[in-house]
Design a protein around this motif. Structure first.
Motif, PDB file in Angstrom:
ATOM      1  N   LEU A 253       0.839  -1.337   0.076  1.00 10.36           N
ATOM      2  CA  LEU A 253      -0.402   0.167   0.173  1.00 10.36           C
ATOM      3  C   LEU A 253       1.352   1.603  -0.537  1.00 10.36           C
ATOM      4  CD1 LEU A 253      -2.970   0.380   0.005  1.00 10.36           C
ATOM      5  CD2 LEU A 253      -2.898   0.517   1.967  1.00 10.36           C
ATOM      6  N   LEU A 254       2.542   1.768   0.658  1.00  6.99           N
ATOM      7  CA  LEU A 254       2.958   2.620   0.613  1.00  6.99           C
ATOM      8  C   LEU A 254       2.860   2.733  -0.638  1.00  6.99           C
ATOM      9  CD1 LEU A 254       5.385   1.263   3.990  1.00  6.99           C
ATOM     10  CD2 LEU A 254       3.877   3.731   3.596  1.00  6.99           C
ATOM     11  N   LYS A 255       3.940   1.881  -1.818  1.00  7.39           N
ATOM     12  CA  LYS A 255       4.062   2.059  -2.825  1.00  7.39           C
ATOM     13  C   LYS A 255       2.759   1.945  -3.627  1.00  7.39           C
ATOM     14  CE  LYS A 255       6.485   0.180  -6.939  1.00  7.39           C
ATOM     15  NZ  LYS A 255       7.198  -0.532  -7.222  1.00  7.39           N
ATOM     16  N   GLU A 256       1.767   1.750  -3.882  1.00  5.06           N
ATOM     17  CA  GLU A 256       0.138   1.886  -4.152  1.00  5.06           C
ATOM     18  C   GLU A 256       0.085   3.804  -3.879  1.00  5.06           C
ATOM     19  OE1 GLU A 256      -4.144   1.127  -4.292  1.00  5.06           O
ATOM     20  OE2 GLU A 256      -2.880  -0.525  -3.285  1.00  5.06           O
ATOM     21  N   PHE A 257       0.138   4.326  -2.466  1.00  4.44           N
ATOM     22  CA  PHE A 257      -0.140   5.692  -2.481  1.00  4.44           C
ATOM     23  C   PHE A 257       0.592   6.542  -2.778  1.00  4.44           C
ATOM     24  CE2 PHE A 257      -3.387   4.724   1.331  1.00  4.44           C
ATOM     25  CZ  PHE A 257      -3.754   4.339   0.629  1.00  4.44           C
ATOM     26  N   MET A 258       2.637   5.920  -3.115  1.00  5.79           N
ATOM     27  CA  MET A 258       2.998   7.176  -3.844  1.00  5.79           C
ATOM     28  C   MET A 258       2.872   6.829  -4.861  1.00  5.79           C
ATOM     29  SD  MET A 258       6.744   6.012  -1.617  1.00  5.79           S
ATOM     30  CE  MET A 258       6.714   7.027   0.550  1.00  5.79           C
ATOM     31  N   VAL A 259       2.603   5.678  -5.680  1.00  5.98           N
ATOM     32  CA  VAL A 259       2.373   6.434  -7.051  1.00  5.98           C
ATOM     33  C   VAL A 259       1.452   6.786  -7.533  1.00  5.98           C
ATOM     34  CG1 VAL A 259       2.155   4.238  -9.600  1.00  5.98           C
ATOM     35  CG2 VAL A 259       3.912   3.579  -7.476  1.00  5.98           C
ATOM     36  N   GLN A 260       0.127   6.442  -7.086  1.00  7.58           N
ATOM     37  CA  GLN A 260      -1.139   7.151  -7.074  1.00  7.58           C
ATOM     38  C   GLN A 260      -1.347   9.145  -6.470  1.00  7.58           C
ATOM     39  OE1 GLN A 260      -4.280   6.043  -4.741  1.00  7.58           O
ATOM     40  NE2 GLN A 260      -4.551   4.144  -4.939  1.00  7.58           N
ATOM     41  N   SER A 261      -0.298   9.350  -5.671  1.00 10.83           N
ATOM     42  CA  SER A 261       0.612  10.904  -5.700  1.00 10.83           C
ATOM     43  C   SER A 261       1.560  10.887  -6.070  1.00 10.83           C
ATOM     44  CB  SER A 261       0.608  10.522  -4.108  1.00 10.83           C
ATOM     45  OG  SER A 261       1.198  10.125  -3.508  1.00 10.83           O
ATOM     46  N   MET A 262       2.065  10.806  -7.433  1.00  7.62           N
ATOM     47  CA  MET A 262       3.401  11.265  -7.628  1.00  7.62           C
ATOM     48  C   MET A 262       2.887  12.190  -8.893  1.00  7.62           C
ATOM     49  SD  MET A 262       6.334   8.736  -9.470  1.00  7.62           S
ATOM     50  CE  MET A 262       7.205   8.376  -7.880  1.00  7.62           C
ATOM     51  N   VAL A 263       3.527  13.324  -8.637  1.00 11.17           N
ATOM     52  CA  VAL A 263       3.698  14.342 -10.310  1.00 11.17           C
ATOM     53  C   VAL A 263       4.191  13.190 -10.911  1.00 11.17           C
ATOM     54  CG1 VAL A 263       4.816  16.599 -10.557  1.00 11.17           C
ATOM     55  CG2 VAL A 263       3.270  16.151  -8.166  1.00 11.17           C
ATOM     56  N   LYS A 264       4.051  13.453 -11.828  1.00  6.49           N
ATOM     57  CA  LYS A 264       4.762  12.696 -13.329  1.00  6.49           C
ATOM     58  C   LYS A 264       4.784  13.976 -14.120  1.00  6.49           C
ATOM     59  CE  LYS A 264       1.710   9.078 -11.946  1.00  6.49           C
ATOM     60  NZ  LYS A 264       1.081   9.081 -11.203  1.00  6.49           N
ATOM     61  N   SER A 265       4.560  15.124 -13.854  1.00  2.78           N
ATOM     62  CA  SER A 265       5.129  15.629 -15.117  1.00  2.78           C
ATOM     63  C   SER A 265       5.025  17.700 -14.805  1.00  2.78           C
ATOM     64  CB  SER A 265       4.545  16.191 -16.547  1.00  2.78           C
ATOM     65  OG  SER A 265       3.391  16.338 -15.856  1.00  2.78           O
ATOM     66  N   PRO A 266       5.720  17.858 -14.871  1.00  2.67           N
ATOM     67  CA  PRO A 266       6.222  19.398 -14.749  1.00  2.67           C
ATOM     68  C   PRO A 266       4.882  20.336 -14.605  1.00  2.67           C
ATOM     69  CG  PRO A 266       8.344  18.946 -15.125  1.00  2.67           C
ATOM     70  CD  PRO A 266       7.846  17.869 -15.701  1.00  2.67           C
ATOM     71  N   SER A 267       4.862  20.794 -13.500  1.00  2.00           N
ATOM     72  CA  SER A 267       3.543  22.102 -14.025  1.00  2.00           C
ATOM     73  C   SER A 267       3.898  22.835 -15.488  1.00  2.00           C
ATOM     74  CB  SER A 267       3.276  23.230 -12.824  1.00  2.00           C
ATOM     75  OG  SER A 267       2.071  23.981 -13.215  1.00  2.00           O
ATOM     76  N   ASP A 268       2.896  23.306 -15.964  1.00  5.55           N
ATOM     77  CA  ASP A 268       2.498  24.216 -17.274  1.00  5.55           C
ATOM     78  C   ASP A 268       2.016  25.156 -17.428  1.00  5.55           C
ATOM     79  OD1 ASP A 268       0.184  23.316 -16.899  1.00  5.55           O
ATOM     80  OD2 ASP A 268      -0.152  22.648 -19.090  1.00  5.55           O
ATOM     81  N   ILE A 269       1.965  25.133 -16.032  1.00  3.49           N
ATOM     82  CA  ILE A 269       0.932  26.852 -15.607  1.00  3.49           C
ATOM     83  C   ILE A 269       2.118  27.672 -14.027  1.00  3.49           C
ATOM     84  CG2 ILE A 269      -0.807  26.417 -16.453  1.00  3.49           C
ATOM     85  CD1 ILE A 269      -1.561  25.952 -13.378  1.00  3.49           C
ATOM     86  N   LEU A 270       1.903  28.512 -13.973  1.00 10.92           N
ATOM     87  CA  LEU A 270       2.300  29.388 -12.930  1.00 10.92           C
ATOM     88  C   LEU A 270       2.020  29.328 -11.569  1.00 10.92           C
ATOM     89  CD1 LEU A 270       3.255  33.339 -14.320  1.00 10.92           C
ATOM     90  CD2 LEU A 270       5.078  31.154 -14.042  1.00 10.92           C
ATOM     91  N   PRO A 271       2.216  28.568 -10.361  1.00  8.72           N
ATOM     92  CA  PRO A 271       1.777  29.014  -9.210  1.00  8.72           C
ATOM     93  C   PRO A 271       0.861  30.384  -8.787  1.00  8.72           C
ATOM     94  CG  PRO A 271       4.373  29.062  -8.926  1.00  8.72           C
ATOM     95  CD  PRO A 271       3.870  29.677 -10.223  1.00  8.72           C
ATOM     96  N   CYS A 272      -0.051  29.975  -8.270  1.00  7.83           N
ATOM     97  CA  CYS A 272      -0.723  31.147  -8.049  1.00  7.83           C
ATOM     98  C   CYS A 272      -0.205  32.797  -7.380  1.00  7.83           C
ATOM     99  CB  CYS A 272      -1.925  30.746  -7.300  1.00  7.83           C
ATOM    100  SG  CYS A 272      -1.738  30.460  -5.104  1.00  7.83           S
ATOM    101  N   ALA A 273      -0.837  33.293  -7.013  1.00  6.02           N
ATOM    102  CA  ALA A 273       0.184  34.726  -6.623  1.00  6.02           C
ATOM    103  C   ALA A 273      -0.254  34.611  -5.209  1.00  6.02           C
ATOM    104  CB  ALA A 273      -0.111  36.117  -7.844  1.00  6.02           C
TER     105      ALA A 273
END
Length: 388
Positions: free
Chosen positions: A331-351
Motif C-alpha cells: 500500500l505504501l508504494k501504491e499510494f506513492m505512485v497514485q500521488s506522484m507528480v508525473k510531469s512539471p507544471s505548465d502553469i505558474l503558481p497562484c499569486a
C-alpha cells in the motif's frame, strides 16, 4: 505534450528539470487563506532566521530538511509516528517535481506529533529572538508552530485513507448517492479517543438516560485492519450531517453535550439553511483545497521562509539525499505512485496575496465571537423553553 518523469533517480540524467510554463499562462490570485503564511512567519520577520535558531530547535524536531540546488536532503532525529514523516517528505519531493528549479535553497525543522510545541509564552520580550522555527501540521493562537499541509494529502496508509485527489473523488461520489434530506439527523463522530477532549466527547453518546442527538463511535483500528477497512472509508461518513453556521458549528469544550443536542435540533428545524451551509463547506474543500492549491501553499510558504534565512543552507554531514524513486512495497508504494507528480507544471503558481491588515484580523475575530455569542443565546432560549 508533457514529458513524464522517470521513477528511478539514476534515470534523471538528460531529463527535463526546468520549469517552463506556457507563454499564455497567467497566475491567478491564491485563495484568501494563503494570507496566513505571512502571519505564521511574522515572529521572524524582523530578526530573520539564524543557524543558531535551527540548532536550538533540533531536540524538538523529527527531522531536518535541507534543499540545495533543487535537491532535497533529510537528517532524521527520531522515529515518527507511523509514516507521517515518510509521506510529508514524499509530498515535498513532489513539489520539487512540480516546480523544478523554482523552490529556493532552505534549511528547516519538522515536527510530526499531534500537539503544538513552540509556545508564544516561552518567547516573549528579550526571548522573542530565540524562538526556533519548527514546521508542523497544527497551529493555534498560543503557538508559533509554522503550519504545513498534513501528510495525509499523499495518503495515510495505516488507516487506508487514500491520496487526496482519489479520496476527494470518492467523497463527491458518495455524497451524491445519499441526498441531504435522506441523511441521518444526528451529529456524527468516529475516531480514536486519544485525548481528554475526545474521551469527554463520548459522554455525549446516546444512552438509556440521555439522547444528545449525537452518534459517536470508537474506531477499533486493529479490527478494521483485519477486516480490510470495510467500515472506515472516509467517504462513507457523509450519511450524517453536522450543522455548522458557515463551514462549522461552534461547540464549546465545557458544554459539549448540550451544545451538540441544540446544534442538531436547530439544524433539523432549519433544513434549507443547514443544507446551504453543507454545500458551502463541500464547495470549499472541492475548490480551495485542490492538490494544486496544496502545492502552491507549500511553494509560497517555503519561498517566504527562505527569504528569512540569515545563512546559506549547506548539506548536513549526516543527511541523506532523497529522490522520488520508491523501493516501498504494498500500500505504501501504491499510494506513492497514485500521488506522484508525473510531469512539471505548465502553469505558474497562484499569486500570493498580501498579509492581512491587523484591522482585518481583529474584525474577523470579532465576527466569529459575535456568531458564537448568537448561537449561545439561541441555545439558552432553547433550554429555557424545554424546562418551561
Amino acid at each position: 505534450e508533457k514529458v513524464e518523469f522517470p521513477l528511478n533517480c539514476s534515470n534523471l540524467v538528460n531529463h527535463t528539470t526546468v520549469f517552463e510554463p506556457k507563454e499564455s499562462s497567467t497566475n491567478k490570485t491564491c485563495p484568501d487563506y494563503f494570507r496566513w503564511i505571512h502571519q505564521d512567519l511574522k515572529q521572524w520577520k524582523s530578526s530573520g532566521i539564524t543557524k543558531d535558531m535551527i540548532e536550538r530547535g533540533k531536540p524538538i524536531a523529527d527531522f531536518r530538511l535541507v534543499i540545495v540546488n533543487g535537491e532535497a536532503y533529510v537528517e532524521r532525529y527520531i522515529r515518527s509516528f507511523q509514516t507521517r514523516d515518510l509521506f510529508t517528505i514524499w509530498g515535498i519531493l513532489q513539489l520539487l517535481r512540480l516546480y523544478p528549479g523554482k523552490v529556493p535553497d532552505l534549511d528547516l525543522l519538522f515536527y510530526c506529533g499531534d500537539n503544538t510545541v513552540i509556545m508564544k509564552s516561552d518567547y516573549k520580550g528579550r526571548y522573542a529572538a530565540l524562538a526556533p522555527p519548527v514546521f508542523h501540521y497544527c497551529g493555534e493562537e498560543a503557538a508559533l508552530d509554522i503550519v504545513f499541509p498534513d501528510w495525509s494529502f499523499w495518503g495515510w496508509v495505516e488507516v487506508n485513507i487514500k491520496p487526496w485527489e482519489e479520496q476527494l473523488r470518492a467523497i463527491k461520489k458518495e455524497r451524491e448517492r445519499i441526498k441531504w434530506e435522506k441523511r441521518e439527523p444526528y451529529a456524527y463522530w468516529k475516531g480514536n479517543p486519544t485525548s481528554p477532549d475526545r474521551g469527554d466527547l463520548l459522554n455525549c453518546n446516546v444512552s438509556d438516560k440521555h439522547d444528545w442527538n449525537a452518534r459517536l463511535y470508537v474506531q477499533d483500528w486493529a479490527k478494521e485492519i483485519q477486516e480490510g477497512f470495510k467500515h472506515s472509508k472516509l467517504e462513507d461518513q457523509c450519511t450524517h450531517s453536522m450543522m455548522p453556521m458557515q463551514h462549522f458549528w461552534p461547540i464549546r469544550n465545557e458544554n459539549k453535550c448540550r451544545d451538540l443536542k441544540f446544534a442538531v435540533e436547530w439544524g433539523n428545524n432549519h433544513t434549507h439553511k443547514t443544507e446551504a451551509i453543507g454545500k458551502a463547506g463541500s464547495k470549499f474543500i472541492e475548490e480551495a483545497l485542490t492538490m494544486q492549491n496544496v502545492y502552491d501553499y507549500m511553494f509560497h510558504l517555503l519561498n517566504e521562509y527562505s527569504k528569512l534565512l540569515k545563512f546559506k543552507p549547506t548539506i548536513p554531514p549526516n543527511a541523506r539525499r532523497l529522490c522520488s524513486e520508491t523501493t516501498e512495497q504494498g500500500l505504501l508504494k501504491e499510494f506513492m505512485v497514485q500521488s506522484m507528480v508525473k510531469s512539471p507544471s505548465d502553469i505558474l503558481p497562484c499569486a500570493l496575496p498580501p498579509p492581512f491588515k491587523p484591522q482585518a484580523i481583529q474584525a474577523s475575530l470579532k465576527a466569529k465571537d459575535k456568531i458564537a455569542r448568537q448561537v449561545e443565546t439561541w441555545e439558552t432560549e432553547y433550554w429555557k423553553k424545554l424546562k418551561a
